[in-house]
Design a protein around this motif. Structure first.
Motif, PDB file in Angstrom:
ATOM      1  N   THR A 150       8.577   2.908  -5.320  1.00 21.02           N
ATOM      2  CA  THR A 150       7.304   2.860  -6.036  1.00 21.02           C
ATOM      3  C   THR A 150       6.936   1.407  -6.333  1.00 21.02           C
ATOM      4  O   THR A 150       7.731   0.495  -6.110  1.00 21.02           O
ATOM      5  CB  THR A 150       7.399   3.632  -7.357  1.00 21.02           C
ATOM      6  N   LEU A 151       5.731   1.199  -6.861  1.00 17.37           N
ATOM      7  CA  LEU A 151       5.264  -0.163  -7.139  1.00 17.37           C
ATOM      8  C   LEU A 151       6.200  -0.954  -8.061  1.00 17.37           C
ATOM      9  O   LEU A 151       6.572  -2.082  -7.721  1.00 17.37           O
ATOM     10  CB  LEU A 151       3.866  -0.119  -7.755  1.00 17.37           C
ATOM     11  N   PRO A 152       6.588  -0.390  -9.238  1.00 20.59           N
ATOM     12  CA  PRO A 152       7.467  -1.182 -10.099  1.00 20.59           C
ATOM     13  C   PRO A 152       8.770  -1.569  -9.402  1.00 20.59           C
ATOM     14  O   PRO A 152       9.265  -2.678  -9.580  1.00 20.59           O
ATOM     15  CB  PRO A 152       7.735  -0.257 -11.288  1.00 20.59           C
ATOM     16  N   ALA A 153       9.316  -0.640  -8.591  1.00 20.84           N
ATOM     17  CA  ALA A 153      10.556  -0.954  -7.898  1.00 20.84           C
ATOM     18  C   ALA A 153      10.337  -2.054  -6.865  1.00 20.84           C
ATOM     19  O   ALA A 153      11.226  -2.871  -6.613  1.00 20.84           O
ATOM     20  CB  ALA A 153      11.123   0.294  -7.237  1.00 20.84           C
ATOM     21  N   ALA A 154       9.144  -2.090  -6.283  1.00 25.26           N
ATOM     22  CA  ALA A 154       8.864  -3.120  -5.285  1.00 25.26           C
ATOM     23  C   ALA A 154       8.847  -4.509  -5.921  1.00 25.26           C
ATOM     24  O   ALA A 154       9.157  -5.503  -5.274  1.00 25.26           O
ATOM     25  CB  ALA A 154       7.523  -2.836  -4.604  1.00 25.26           C
ATOM     26  N   GLY A 205       0.831  -1.199   0.000  1.00 26.17           N
ATOM     27  CA  GLY A 205       0.000   0.000   0.000  1.00 26.17           C
ATOM     28  C   GLY A 205       0.867   1.251   0.000  1.00 26.17           C
ATOM     29  O   GLY A 205       0.592   2.234  -0.679  1.00 26.17           O
ATOM     30  N   HIS A 206       1.946   1.162   0.765  1.00 29.88           N
ATOM     31  CA  HIS A 206       2.918   2.252   0.855  1.00 29.88           C
ATOM     32  C   HIS A 206       3.529   2.532  -0.520  1.00 29.88           C
ATOM     33  O   HIS A 206       3.648   3.686  -0.944  1.00 29.88           O
ATOM     34  CB  HIS A 206       3.976   1.817   1.874  1.00 29.88           C
ATOM     35  N   ASN A 258       3.252   5.911  -2.951  1.00 33.43           N
ATOM     36  CA  ASN A 258       4.415   6.561  -3.570  1.00 33.43           C
ATOM     37  C   ASN A 258       4.243   6.697  -5.075  1.00 33.43           C
ATOM     38  O   ASN A 258       4.526   7.743  -5.650  1.00 33.43           O
ATOM     39  CB  ASN A 258       5.684   5.743  -3.299  1.00 33.43           C
ATOM     40  N   SER A 259       3.784   5.621  -5.712  1.00 37.92           N
ATOM     41  CA  SER A 259       3.588   5.648  -7.153  1.00 37.92           C
ATOM     42  C   SER A 259       2.617   6.745  -7.546  1.00 37.92           C
ATOM     43  O   SER A 259       2.853   7.492  -8.491  1.00 37.92           O
ATOM     44  CB  SER A 259       3.058   4.305  -7.650  1.00 37.92           C
ATOM     45  N   LEU A 260       1.508   6.833  -6.814  1.00 35.40           N
ATOM     46  CA  LEU A 260       0.491   7.845  -7.105  1.00 35.40           C
ATOM     47  C   LEU A 260       1.088   9.245  -7.011  1.00 35.40           C
ATOM     48  O   LEU A 260       0.943  10.059  -7.926  1.00 35.40           O
ATOM     49  CB  LEU A 260      -0.662   7.735  -6.111  1.00 35.40           C
TER      50      LEU A 260
END
Lengths: 303, 275
Positions: free
Chosen positions: B223-227, B67-68, B72-74
């Motif tokens: 961000t999501l892609p990095a996660a 969620g975090h 960040n992505s947003l």
């Protein structure tokens, strides 16, 4: 009339201030984020900076990094892989993308739905595309090997074999980026006037002749644009390869971007990575200039 | 003759169907994997019908705090897009309307950011950000994503401005308004389709951006892609969760494509049809 011209001239002088006002912020950002890092890269490329060795950023070595890179095989190996990958990926993208554009141009029912899914391939994050295909290529339970076994062909671990990894990666890149070529060429096709075709038909040209002598030359700007964009992007592919193989097995899919990433963030040799980045910038600039020149010259002959 | 035409028609439809399957399969595969239990995901032959589960989403979001990353992505993609538009639009207007020295070189300079290897900017920014304490902050990612988008905005908006006759600006200025108000009051409303297309593009590019997000963040600003890359390395076998994360990244973009397809196509092809 004369008054209006005079007024326009005054406007033009005033405009000079606006050029600066409008361009300055963007150019400032560009300098800060391209020129400055580039000079910084150039600077550290003359040192022997290794992040794990304290004080090494002050060890001046001159051109030794460049000499080493050019002498050792890994840079040439990665350059070769990058060039092979770029060449075949761009070639197939252009052919398949153009064919897709012609298919979509045929007024088939349902084509717009298909087009939507085709386009989504290039707007989904490349890292996700890589992940999805890594799932598909999985030798144990992946979809591709399942289809192959159903068809009676023995499956294989495509991403784990040095002989198949590059073609397997090219397939993914072509899948992901043919849509871009399709979109650009389709727009070019829709911009052509039907009258040209009619006069060709009146003159008795066959379909094939019309295609070679009329359609293709008219599509040239669209084709050149997609060729340039594709070449630049294929040359610096990172996300999909990183997600699928990370450069492996061994070094057999390690293109320049993966090599530079590994050099900087796995082996912490930042000076060496910076030198490689500058060298590879020179290579891609030369390639793009060549493509541009060849096309421009052909254009000159045509006119 | 009629039979031959019919045959060609049938072949074209068959081709269209093949293209559809080739493009839907990987997307369908990752989405269904995210809803499968592990035993269903690894089943051979692949299960088309299965009992869907949200377990992977639950694990990824509440277990691993995605969620975090989503937040960040947003933030990063929206702020960087706005900034790129703010900086890029006036620049594109200047390149479209004014004559000045080195104009085309400046334009090419913007485009050349697309050519440089990521690491050329990434490595110095990484080293500097560690020194000045910007490493792993959303601010840094916003700045980098804005740079990536700037070239797109300038390129797209310039072709949209080129399509609007300069007489309109001049007529407006003869009526007594300044360049700035001509741009904001008259030209920008006329270029709304261009603004929409550029905004969509910026959002997509920064939402998907992976390389800078990976090297410039570690936790706070990830961000999501990095996660995703944390699933790739340490938890290389958590396919279900990885597919769930992938679906969360891909779905907003897919929705975008469904509703905004025209704008995306127009944005991509503005320069192509003319130049």
């Amino acid at each position: 009339m004369e008054a209006e011209q005079r007024y326009r001239r005054i406007l033009r002088i005033k405009d000079k201030h606006y050029v600066a006002l409008f361009l300055a912020p963007a150019i400032a950002a560009l300098i800060l984020l391209t020129i400055y890092p580039m000079l910084y890269s150039l600077k550290i490329s003359f040192f022997n900076w290794n992040l794990t060795v304290p004080g090494s950023q002050n060890q001046f070595v001159g051109l030794q990094n460049y000499a080493e890179i050019l002498k050792h095989g890994e840079f040439w190996h990665s350059l070769w892989i990058t060039i092979c990958f770029t060449f075949f990926s761009v070639l197939f993208c252009m052919v398949i993308g153009t064919s897709l554009a012609f298919l979509m141009f045929q007024n088939l029912k349902g084509a717009s739905i298909v087009r939507t899914f085709v386009i989504s391939a290039m707007v989904i994050a490349p890292i996700i595309v890589g992940t999805a295909w890594r799932l598909m290529y999985n030798p144990g339970w992946g979809l591709i090997n399942y289809f192959l076994s159903v068809a009676g062909i023995g499956g294989r671990p495509f991403l784990a074999q040095a002989s198949t990894v590059l073609p397997a990666l090219i397939v993914v890149d072509v899948w992901e980026w043919s849509p871009l070529v399709m979109v650009i060429v389709l727009a070019g096709l829709q911009g052509l006037s039907p009258e040209v075709y009619e006069s060709a038909r009146v003159d008795g040209a066959s379909r094939w002749q019309t295609f070679i002598h009329i359609t293709l030359p008219l599509l040239k700007p669209a084709l050149l644009l997609s060729l340039l964009i594709r070449t630049m992007d294929a040359f610096r592919t990172f996300d999909t390869i990183y997600a699928m193989t990370g450069g492996g097995p061994g070094r057999s899919s390690e293109n320049l971007n993966i090599l530079m990433y590994n050099t900087a963030f796995e082996y912490f040799q930042v000076s060496k990575a910076a030198s490689m980045a500058l060298l590879s910038l020179i290579v891609i600039t030369v390639i793009c200039t060549l493509i541009f020149r060849v096309f421009r010259r052909n254009e000159g002959e045509a006119q | 003759m009629r039979n031959r035409k019919r045959l060609i028609r049938i072949l074209l439809y068959a081709l269209l169907l093949i293209v559809f399957c080739v493009y839907v399969t990987p997307i369908w595969y990752i989405v269904t994997t995210s809803f499968k239990l592990e035993r269903d995901a690894y089943a051979i032959p692949p299960k088309v019908f299965f009992v869907p589960t949200l377990a992977n989403y639950f694990d990824a979001f509440s277990g691993r705090g995605m969620g975090h990353n989503f937040f960040n992505s947003l933030v990063v993609s929206s702020v960087s897009s706005v900034l790129a538009l703010l900086l890029g639009t006036p620049a594109a207007y200047a390149l479209s309307r004014f004559e000045f020295k080195k104009k085309e070189s400046i334009f090419f300079w913007f485009l050349s950011t697309r050519m440089a290897p990521f690491i050329l900017a990434g490595l110095p920014v990484y080293l500097l950000s560690k020194q000045i304490g910007l490493y792993d902050t959303r601010t840094l990612l916003v700045i980098m994503d804005m740079l990536i988008n700037l070239a797109w905005v300038v390129w797209m908006m310039r072709s949209f401005f080129d399509d609007i006759p300069p007489d309109i600006d001049e007529a407006c200025m003869v009526d007594g308004c300044s360049r700035t108000s001509a741009l904001f009051r008259v030209i920008l409303p006329l270029a709304t389709p261009g603004l929409v297309a550029s905004t969509i593009f910026c959002l997509i590019m920064s939402w998907n951006e992976y390389f800078f997000a990976m090297i410039l963040t570690s936790f706070n600003a990830q961000t999501l892609p990095a996660a995703i890359s944390s699933f790739l390395t340490v938890y290389g076998l958590l396919w279900g969760q990885m597919a769930a994360a992938g679906t969360v990244i891909a779905i907003p973009i897919m929705v975008f494509v469904f509703f905004m397809q025209k704008h995306i196509i127009r944005g991509l092809t503005m320069g192509a049809v003319k130049s």
